[in-house]
Design a protein around this motif. Sequence first.
Motif, mmCIF file in Angstrom:
data_model
loop_
_atom_site.group_PDB
_atom_site.id
_atom_site.type_symbol
_atom_site.label_atom_id
_atom_site.label_comp_id
_atom_site.label_asym_id
_atom_site.label_seq_id
_atom_site.Cartn_x
_atom_site.Cartn_y
_atom_site.Cartn_z
ATOM 1 N N ALA A 154 57.047 44.623 28.808
ATOM 2 C CA ALA A 154 55.954 43.752 29.245
ATOM 3 C C ALA A 154 56.434 42.771 30.311
ATOM 4 O O ALA A 154 55.734 42.516 31.309
ATOM 5 N N HIS A 155 57.629 42.221 30.100
ATOM 6 C CA HIS A 155 58.221 41.302 31.071
ATOM 7 C C HIS A 155 58.422 42.015 32.415
ATOM 8 O O HIS A 155 58.070 41.495 33.479
ATOM 9 N N ARG A 156 58.970 43.211 32.366
ATOM 10 C CA ARG A 156 59.224 43.970 33.602
ATOM 11 C C ARG A 156 57.920 44.277 34.327
ATOM 12 O O ARG A 156 57.821 44.133 35.551
ATOM 13 N N ALA A 157 56.912 44.719 33.578
ATOM 14 C CA ALA A 157 55.632 45.056 34.201
ATOM 15 C C ALA A 157 55.005 43.834 34.862
ATOM 16 O O ALA A 157 54.451 43.927 35.972
ATOM 17 N N ARG A 158 55.099 42.698 34.213
ATOM 18 C CA ARG A 158 54.532 41.470 34.779
ATOM 19 C C ARG A 158 55.271 41.069 36.048
ATOM 20 O O ARG A 158 54.658 40.668 37.046
ATOM 21 N N LEU A 159 56.594 41.215 36.030
ATOM 22 C CA LEU A 159 57.397 40.859 37.187
ATOM 23 C C LEU A 159 57.134 41.803 38.353
ATOM 24 O O LEU A 159 56.991 41.369 39.507
ATOM 25 N N VAL A 160 57.017 43.091 38.075
ATOM 26 C CA VAL A 160 56.722 44.065 39.127
ATOM 27 C C VAL A 160 55.368 43.760 39.761
ATOM 28 O O VAL A 160 55.221 43.772 40.995
ATOM 29 N N ALA A 161 54.390 43.473 38.952
ATOM 30 C CA ALA A 161 53.050 43.164 39.474
ATOM 31 C C ALA A 161 53.091 41.928 40.363
ATOM 32 O O ALA A 161 52.445 41.881 41.432
ATOM 33 N N ALA A 162 53.832 40.906 39.945
ATOM 34 C CA ALA A 162 53.929 39.683 40.747
ATOM 35 C C ALA A 162 54.604 39.950 42.084
ATOM 36 O O ALA A 162 54.154 39.470 43.138
ATOM 37 N N LEU A 163 55.668 40.731 42.082
ATOM 38 C CA LEU A 163 56.404 41.017 43.318
ATOM 39 C C LEU A 163 55.578 41.874 44.272
ATOM 40 O O LEU A 163 55.626 41.692 45.487
ATOM 41 N N LYS A 164 54.835 42.809 43.723
ATOM 42 C CA LYS A 164 53.984 43.654 44.577
ATOM 43 C C LYS A 164 52.913 42.829 45.282
ATOM 44 O O LYS A 164 52.443 43.212 46.356
ATOM 45 N N GLY A 165 52.557 41.709 44.694
ATOM 46 C CA GLY A 165 51.515 40.880 45.289
ATOM 47 C C GLY A 165 52.016 39.916 46.341
ATOM 48 O O GLY A 165 51.209 39.198 46.959
ATOM 49 N N LEU A 166 53.329 39.870 46.583
ATOM 50 C CA LEU A 166 53.900 38.925 47.544
ATOM 51 C C LEU A 166 53.928 39.487 48.958
ATOM 52 O O LEU A 166 54.044 40.698 49.171
ATOM 53 N N ASP A 167 53.844 38.586 49.909
ATOM 54 C CA ASP A 167 54.157 38.949 51.292
ATOM 55 C C ASP A 167 55.632 39.321 51.367
ATOM 56 O O ASP A 167 56.465 38.746 50.671
#
Length: 356
Positions: free
Chosen positions: A25-38
């Motif tokens: 869950a932690h990894r999925a949340r982190l991946v989603a956050a990074l994908k949303g960055l410039d």
Amino acid sequence: MILINTVGTSVLTAWKEFGDRYDEAHRARLVAALKGLDQSDKRLGAELTSIQSLMKQGVVSPGDRLVFLVSDTREGACVGDVLANIGEHWGFNTESHVIKKLQGDDPKAFAQGLRNLVKKIAELYRNASGPVAINATGGYKAQISFAGLIGQVFGLPVYYQFESFPAAIELPALPVSFAFDDWLAYRHVLEALDEGEAGELLKADDSRIKSLPEKLRVLVDTSQGLATLSALGALYHEGFRERFRAQAQALLPKASGIAPADKKVTYEDGNAGRHRGLADWLERIRAVPYVTRIETFYYNPRLPGRSTVEPDPAHGDRVIAIYATHDATTKAYVFLSENDPKKAQAAAADLAERLR
């Protein structure tokens, strides 16, 4: 292009509000956050920020291979998976490898971890079908420094992005030299230190270690009466093994012109047929072009050890091949087409590689 990346935990630090569970869950949340960055956002962390910089410089492009080498920790495994996921999102082929014992809690384990880092980079370099570079921006400070040295020994470009720099830069070569001739002369000792003897580490007072010149003893670690290669020793050995593979044909004795079936094999100790597998092993040696004849001179049915090939320090026209299997050891002189100590050292290294 393969870009080998050392990895730290900067991306976890940048997103510490996500906690420290490091689960799926932690990894999925982190991946989603990074994908949303410039892609210029510093919250990408050191590794991804430096990769972006190298993309802009044309060092790597989508479709290339990104390899992430991570620490042997829960955090390292988590970061490796996250970085690989983002790399794929950017169009790269990615993979993450945990480097066993590379962690900051145990100094002895960390030293072994650095050795394992060398071996993994050597493996990636050896199996690469195209250019290879190292991005040493992430990871422990000692790991970053060592990655620069690895790059120099293997002849690879090494990149690093300082925190205050707008772009990653290629690090200049370090003012350190390594002698190829020393590796050829003592290659069999370094291999024994690296691989052990009959599955066990060498003893610290082993005569082979004592034969090393003082300048090479810095490559040896001793503990509790046992000896192995240090991390620097592993780098020295793996680096020159790769250089030798690239240059071997120019260093070896000339072809003898003798057909393998005409190369005489004699058993001076009456060992013919007594050591299981020996005849086939000698046939492999007999097939090598620069070999002229073979003469066994020693057999012990109750002496375990390791199979290898060593230079004969007293003769430039032969090497000593050691066959150690089934708890027995046979030694043989392998005669060469030329009488040249340097070419004999190269032949010993070449035969050891062929017979692995």
